[in-house]
Write an enzyme that holds these catalytic residues in place. Structure first.
Site, PDB file in Angstrom:
ATOM      1  CE  LYS A  12       0.882   1.211   4.500  1.00  0.00           C
ATOM      2  NZ  LYS A  12       1.678   2.346   4.892  1.00  0.00           N
ATOM      3  N   PRO A  97       8.976  -4.284  -0.591  1.00  0.00           N
ATOM      4  CG  PRO A  97       9.629  -2.253  -1.546  1.00  0.00           C
ATOM      5  CD  PRO A  97       8.518  -3.264  -1.552  1.00  0.00           C
ATOM      6  N   GLY A 101       7.620   1.135   4.781  1.00  0.00           N
ATOM      7  CA  GLY A 101       6.411   1.952   4.839  1.00  0.00           C
ATOM      8  C   GLY A 101       5.371   1.515   3.824  1.00  0.00           C
ATOM      9  CG  MET A 102       5.953   0.548   0.434  1.00  0.00           C
ATOM     10  SD  MET A 102       6.515   0.231  -1.232  1.00  0.00           S
ATOM     11  CE  MET A 102       4.972   0.395  -2.150  1.00  0.00           C
ATOM     12  CB  ALA A 103       1.435  -2.191   4.818  1.00  0.00           C
ATOM     13  N   GLY A 104       4.381  -4.348   4.152  1.00  0.00           N
ATOM     14  CA  GLY A 104       4.661  -5.706   3.703  1.00  0.00           C
ATOM     15  C   GLY A 104       4.378  -6.754   4.772  1.00  0.00           C
ATOM     16  CG  ASP A 139      -0.725  -0.083   8.328  1.00  0.00           C
ATOM     17  OD1 ASP A 139      -1.570   0.743   8.720  1.00  0.00           O
ATOM     18  OD2 ASP A 139       0.448   0.229   8.034  1.00  0.00           O
TER      19      ASP A 139
END
Ligand code: ATP
Length: 311
Positions: A12, A97, A101-104, A139
């Protein structure tokens, strides 16, 4: 009988992250506009003698394979609810990643929940799954639903949003990660030293930007770029992320110089997100970002993307 189940889960970007003041319990209320983007992890679960996790992908060595992995916690949570043993091998094909900050991690938690529910036949309803996701992290519910949504509370109280078009992005991945709690703490510190204060008594309640929501609903690229940059909807954690990682200012500037319509830190960073004109502009900007030397890698993706999907 099903011997393994694979679920695909998206990353996200936060097109708005409005952060309220520090609450007495140490958390912050947010108004978080999530947009799922087409970078995916795949979570595969297979029956095993005991819970174990394996990970592959470029950042695999930075992902924990013990019980702190959100996918493991998801399996344990679902199993405990049903009084069964979480004996499953979870394999994560990691393309999102890590600590970017991409909620992996959240994506893997949602993916493991959906996959284990299918493998074990525990028959959780959508509402059950959403409640379990919210227990795992703020998240995680969004990773389940995907698309676009407004998150209130700590980000877990979701209202789906309409998106009237496809948006194209480039993501500049940094070396190393940033800890989300550390970025929130830096946001509080900056507010305390440079403004009236950092607590709920000093900071206005976070609200979504009407201009941003309209731009998304209408699929209006120019209006979205303007809401991100000029309208200041943006990301209240951006200044904190840049404060902890000053080189991000150069990354953002390189994207703007290379023609991005908007340049923002994604969530708590350090990944930076660049909104571009169309599918053709994305690889061109990605090449420019790589050549700029201000990021480790540049990835291209479009939005919105579907939430957790069984393959
Ligand atoms: P968010 O955007 O939700 O703040 P993030 O994208 O910045 O999260 P993640 O990739 O979710 O960060 O990882 C944050 C930390 O969580 C990692 O440093 C790692 O120690 C831990 N972690 C736990 N489970 C996972 C997972 N399945 N994948 C990646 N990291 C995980």
């Amino acid at each position: 009988m099903t011997r393994s189940v694979t679920v695909r889960v998206p990353a996200k970007v936060n097109v708005q992250l409005a952060v309220g003041g520090l609450r007495p319990d140490g958390f912050h209320d947010v108004a978080n506009v999530f947009l799922a983007v087409g970078l995916y992890d795949e979570v595969t679960v297979t029956p095993a003698d005991a819970l174990r996790i394996t990970v592959d992908g470029p950042d695999a060595d930075r992902v924990p394979t013990d019980h702190t992995n959100l996918a493991a916690r998801a399996a344990e949570l679902l199993a405990a609810r049903h009084g069964i043993a979480p004996d499953v091998h979870i394999h994560i094909a990691k393309d999102i990643p890590v600590a970017g900050g991409m909620a992996g991690g959240s994506a893997d938690g949602a993916g493991a929940l959906v996959a284990c529910d299918a493998l074990w036949g525990t028959g959780a309803s959508r509402a059950d799954l959403l409640a379990l996701c919210a227990e795992l992290g703020s998240d995680v519910p969004f990773s389940l639903v995907g698309g676009a949504a407004l998150g209130r509370g700590r980000g877990e109280l979701l209202t789906p949003l309409d998106v009237g078009g496809v948006f194209h992005w480039v993501f500049a991945v940094a070396d190393g990660g940033l800890s989300t709690p550390a970025v929130y703490a830096e946001c509080d510190r900056l507010r305390a030293v440079s403004g009236p204060g950092a607590t709920v008594d000093h900071v206005p309640d976070p609200e979504p930007s009407p201009a941003l929501l309209d731009a998304l609903a209408e699929g209006d690229l120019v209006a979205l770029a303007s809401a991100l940059m000029v309208g200041g909807a943006g990301n209240d954690l951006q200044a904190a992320a840049v404060s902890l990682r000053p080189s991000l200012a150069e990354t953002l500037a390189a994207g703007t110089k290379a023609g991005a319509l908007a340049s923002i830190v994604s969530g708590s960073g350090p990944t930076c997100a660049f909104l571009v004109q169309d599918a053709q502009a994305a690889p061109e900007l990605a090449d420019a970002m790589t050549a700029s030397g201000t990021c480790r890698a540049a990835r291209v993706a479009s939005s919105p993307a579907r939430g957790a999907t069984r393959l």
